[in-house]
Design a protein around this motif. Structure first.
Motif, PDB file in Angstrom:
ATOM      1  N   ASN A  79       0.918  -1.128   0.377  1.00 58.63           N
ATOM      2  CA  ASN A  79      -0.132  -0.129   0.579  1.00 58.63           C
ATOM      3  C   ASN A  79       0.779   1.307   0.385  1.00 58.63           C
ATOM      4  O   ASN A  79       1.702   1.450   1.024  1.00 58.63           O
ATOM      5  CB  ASN A  79      -1.392   0.504   1.135  1.00 58.63           C
ATOM      6  CG  ASN A  79      -1.860  -1.217   1.619  1.00 58.63           C
ATOM      7  OD1 ASN A  79      -2.615  -1.213  -0.321  1.00 58.63           O
ATOM      8  ND2 ASN A  79      -2.248  -1.732   2.891  1.00 58.63           N
ATOM      9  N   ALA A  80       0.680   2.102  -0.677  1.00 57.81           N
ATOM     10  CA  ALA A  80       1.234   3.605  -1.143  1.00 57.81           C
ATOM     11  C   ALA A  80       0.813   4.328  -0.228  1.00 57.81           C
ATOM     12  O   ALA A  80      -0.638   4.679   0.244  1.00 57.81           O
ATOM     13  CB  ALA A  80       0.869   4.360  -2.063  1.00 57.81           C
ATOM     14  N   VAL A  92       8.275   4.283  -0.925  1.00 55.24           N
ATOM     15  CA  VAL A  92      10.106   4.211  -0.983  1.00 55.24           C
ATOM     16  C   VAL A  92      10.688   2.701  -0.679  1.00 55.24           C
ATOM     17  O   VAL A  92      10.262   1.958  -0.196  1.00 55.24           O
ATOM     18  CB  VAL A  92      10.272   4.883   0.232  1.00 55.24           C
ATOM     19  CG1 VAL A  92      11.619   5.563   0.124  1.00 55.24           C
ATOM     20  CG2 VAL A  92       9.496   6.354   0.410  1.00 55.24           C
ATOM     21  N   PHE A  93      12.187   2.259  -1.074  1.00 51.78           N
ATOM     22  CA  PHE A  93      12.474   1.571  -0.479  1.00 51.78           C
ATOM     23  C   PHE A  93      14.275   1.683  -0.706  1.00 51.78           C
ATOM     24  O   PHE A  93      14.478   2.341  -1.761  1.00 51.78           O
ATOM     25  CB  PHE A  93      12.847   0.095  -2.758  1.00 51.78           C
ATOM     26  CG  PHE A  93      11.016  -0.277  -2.441  1.00 51.78           C
ATOM     27  CD1 PHE A  93      10.433  -1.462  -2.189  1.00 51.78           C
ATOM     28  CD2 PHE A  93      10.493   0.362  -3.057  1.00 51.78           C
ATOM     29  CE1 PHE A  93       9.028  -1.665  -2.344  1.00 51.78           C
ATOM     30  CE2 PHE A  93       9.041  -0.375  -3.689  1.00 51.78           C
ATOM     31  CZ  PHE A  93       8.717  -1.133  -2.986  1.00 51.78           C
ATOM     32  N   PRO A  94      14.764   0.856   0.080  1.00 54.02           N
ATOM     33  CA  PRO A  94      14.024   0.145   1.309  1.00 54.02           C
ATOM     34  C   PRO A  94      13.380   1.143   2.279  1.00 54.02           C
ATOM     35  O   PRO A  94      14.157   2.228   2.775  1.00 54.02           O
ATOM     36  CB  PRO A  94      16.002  -0.554   1.918  1.00 54.02           C
ATOM     37  CG  PRO A  94      16.677   0.453   1.477  1.00 54.02           C
ATOM     38  CD  PRO A  94      16.485   0.827   0.318  1.00 54.02           C
ATOM     39  N   GLY A 100      13.480  -3.135   4.719  1.00 56.26           N
ATOM     40  CA  GLY A 100      14.857  -3.120   4.604  1.00 56.26           C
ATOM     41  C   GLY A 100      15.038  -4.242   3.317  1.00 56.26           C
ATOM     42  O   GLY A 100      16.144  -3.873   2.697  1.00 56.26           O
ATOM     43  N   ARG A 101      14.214  -4.318   2.223  1.00 56.36           N
ATOM     44  CA  ARG A 101      14.349  -5.165   0.557  1.00 56.36           C
ATOM     45  C   ARG A 101      14.309  -4.172  -0.385  1.00 56.36           C
ATOM     46  O   ARG A 101      13.625  -2.798   0.173  1.00 56.36           O
ATOM     47  CB  ARG A 101      13.413  -5.885   1.078  1.00 56.36           C
ATOM     48  CG  ARG A 101      13.352  -7.458   1.599  1.00 56.36           C
ATOM     49  CD  ARG A 101      12.466  -8.277   1.864  1.00 56.36           C
ATOM     50  NE  ARG A 101      10.865  -7.636   2.137  1.00 56.36           N
ATOM     51  CZ  ARG A 101       9.882  -8.662   1.886  1.00 56.36           C
ATOM     52  NH1 ARG A 101       9.835  -9.544   1.731  1.00 56.36           N
ATOM     53  NH2 ARG A 101       8.669  -7.984   2.201  1.00 56.36           N
ATOM     54  N   LEU A 102      15.273  -4.434  -1.328  1.00 54.50           N
ATOM     55  CA  LEU A 102      15.447  -3.098  -2.199  1.00 54.50           C
ATOM     56  C   LEU A 102      13.850  -3.753  -3.089  1.00 54.50           C
ATOM     57  O   LEU A 102      13.341  -5.041  -3.388  1.00 54.50           O
ATOM     58  CB  LEU A 102      16.367  -3.936  -2.741  1.00 54.50           C
ATOM     59  CG  LEU A 102      17.762  -3.590  -2.048  1.00 54.50           C
ATOM     60  CD1 LEU A 102      19.043  -3.420  -2.534  1.00 54.50           C
ATOM     61  CD2 LEU A 102      17.903  -2.237  -1.403  1.00 54.50           C
ATOM     62  N   LEU A 103      13.539  -2.936  -4.600  1.00 51.34           N
ATOM     63  CA  LEU A 103      12.988  -3.385  -4.904  1.00 51.34           C
ATOM     64  C   LEU A 103      13.970  -3.635  -6.585  1.00 51.34           C
ATOM     65  O   LEU A 103      14.314  -2.756  -7.015  1.00 51.34           O
ATOM     66  CB  LEU A 103      12.218  -1.728  -5.513  1.00 51.34           C
ATOM     67  CG  LEU A 103      11.254  -2.103  -7.151  1.00 51.34           C
ATOM     68  CD1 LEU A 103      10.206  -3.319  -6.386  1.00 51.34           C
ATOM     69  CD2 LEU A 103      10.101  -1.086  -7.337  1.00 51.34           C
TER      70      LEU A 103
END
Length: 439
Positions: A79-80, A92-94, A100-103
């Protein structure tokens, strides 16, 4: 044996037990290390196994989730949020929401968003074959067109606001553009220049041509354009982009408060006027009745550069133009400037809400939309291939009504002149302050 030799012997005998004890502990320690070294090796193997398991747990899901609504089908599992309230909703990533994960994106298709996919992964356990792209990525999903300058601007405004609110510290190393989950590899030169002026870095669009997925070191995702932005943030974003564009194009100076500057921004081809000269005569005639008024006529689809357009509109108090993407340049006018918009026949009845986009834009950019005129000429050519008058006349030429234009122009010019005289027009001092980012 001498007395000194005897003393040396006694000292050596006293030191012998500690030395023997030290040798014993050394040999014991060596034995213990040899016993536990297989355990150390097992620990290293276990860590590698955990990383492999985490790497394998990165599950790729379709970028376009057809089960979801228009504002959530892109990266549908998250959800944004608006942080703070009043900003456009974003991911927002991370971050905490991504644990804490990357996209990570696997996006080979430019025609079918369901064939493109995304996953979340930890930096130390990226999917096999994935490339890590450094820096901040601006990820935009839109139902519109990144090449059209109006649609492109509507997707860029949220990022400009986010960038300014962060005091301009985060600059995008790359852009990732999507339309219904499909990869887009281009935007308009106009928007690219505005983005460069706003962020201070050139636009680099990720093409996703490399084999395998890519993981973004940092990313901010906007998937609903300006949805969620309140009026205060929209106005501030417009002020910020305006001042950055003016600084980029070296537009300086304060406008003469006694002057009234009118710009007729004409089109060629679709939605041009049938009699451009007659339209220009009407507005020049009414301008001549106002002290200090002058008219500039220009064609936006000619050879004007981005900075030509910034300079022209920065020197405009009243913009008169047919509906079209060229009106996006109203962004560069001072606050409280005026906009007059004209349409071909059939738009009012058939074009729907989209025909009001520049009325909306004038509102969030701090301008005054002074009304519209729709051509209702009766002596029109027939539509040979379609009974739908909107489809037939969408890009047809526009007529004119001399009496109506004269009355309309007189009213708008007089009000604009009065606002300038009383100091209610644009305040360029605001530009200098907001250009400093976050102040």
């Amino acid at each position: 044996m001498t007395k000194n030799s005897l003393n040396h012997l006694k000292t050596a005998l006293c030191l012998l037990p500690p030395l023997l004890l030290a040798v014993f502990f050394y040999l014991h320690f060596e034995t213990q290390v040899s016993i536990f070294s297989p355990i150390c090796r097992c620990a290293t193997t276990a860590e590698a196994d955990v990383v492999d398991r985490l790497r394998a747990s990165a599950t790729f899901l379709p970028l376009k989730d057809t089960r979801q609504g228009a504002e959530t089908w892109f990266i549908s599992t998250l959800n944004a949020t608006s942080d703070p309230d009043g900003e456009a909703r974003n991911l927002v990533f991370p971050s905490a929401s991504s644990a804490g994960r990357l996209l990570c994106l696997a996006a080979p298709s430019r025609r079918d968003g369901t064939k493109n996919s995304y996953a979340l992964a930890w930096r130390d356990a990226l999917p096999r074959g994935a490339a890590l792209l450094s820096g901040l990525a601006f990820v935009s999903e839109t139902a519109y067109d990144h090449v059209n300058i109006w649609h492109g601007l509507s997707s860029f405004v949220p990022f400009a606001s986010w960038h300014e609110r962060g005091r301009c510290r985060a600059r995008p190393a790359r852009w990732a553009l999507f339309h219904h989950g499909e990869v887009r590899t281009a935007t308009s030169a106009w928007l690219a220049t505005l983005a460069e002026a706003t962020t201070g870095v050139k636009v680099a669009i990720e093409t996703f041509d490399r084999p395998g997925p890519v993981c973004l070191e940092e990313a901010v995702v906007f998937r609903a354009n300006v949805a969620g932005m309140n009026n205060e943030r929209l106005l501030r974003a417009a002020d910020f982009m305006r001042c950055k564009a003016r600084a980029h194009c070296r537009v300086a100076g304060t406008p003469d408060p006694s002057a009234l500057r009118v710009t007729l921004l004409f089109r060629r081809g679709g939605r041009a006027f049938k009699d451009e000269a007659a339209v220009e005569r009407v507005f020049r005639k009414e301008c001549a009745r106002v002290a200090g008024c002058r008219v500039t006529a220009a064609h936006a689809d000619g050879n004007m550069t981005f900075c030509d357009q910034v300079r022209l509109l920065s020197g405009t108090d009243v913009l008169v133009s047919a509906h079209g993407a060229q009106m996006t340049n109203l962004l560069f006018m001072d606050r409280n400037s005026s906009v007059m918009e004209l349409y071909p026949m059939g738009w009012k009845e058939r074009a729907g809400g989209g025909q009001y986009v520049f009325r909306w834009m004038a509102g969030w950019a701090g301008m005054r939309h002074e009304g519209s005129w729709w051509d209702d000429t009766t002596d029109v050519e027939p539509c040979p291939d379609s009974p739908d008058i909107y489809s037939c006349w969408k890009n047809r030429r526009i007529g004119h009504d001399e009496a109506y234009f004269a009355t309309w122009a007189a009213r708008v010019f007089a009000a604009a002149k009065e606002r300038k005289a009383t100091g209610a027009a644009g305040e360029r001092g605001r530009d200098a302050k907001i250009c400093q980012c976050g102040k």
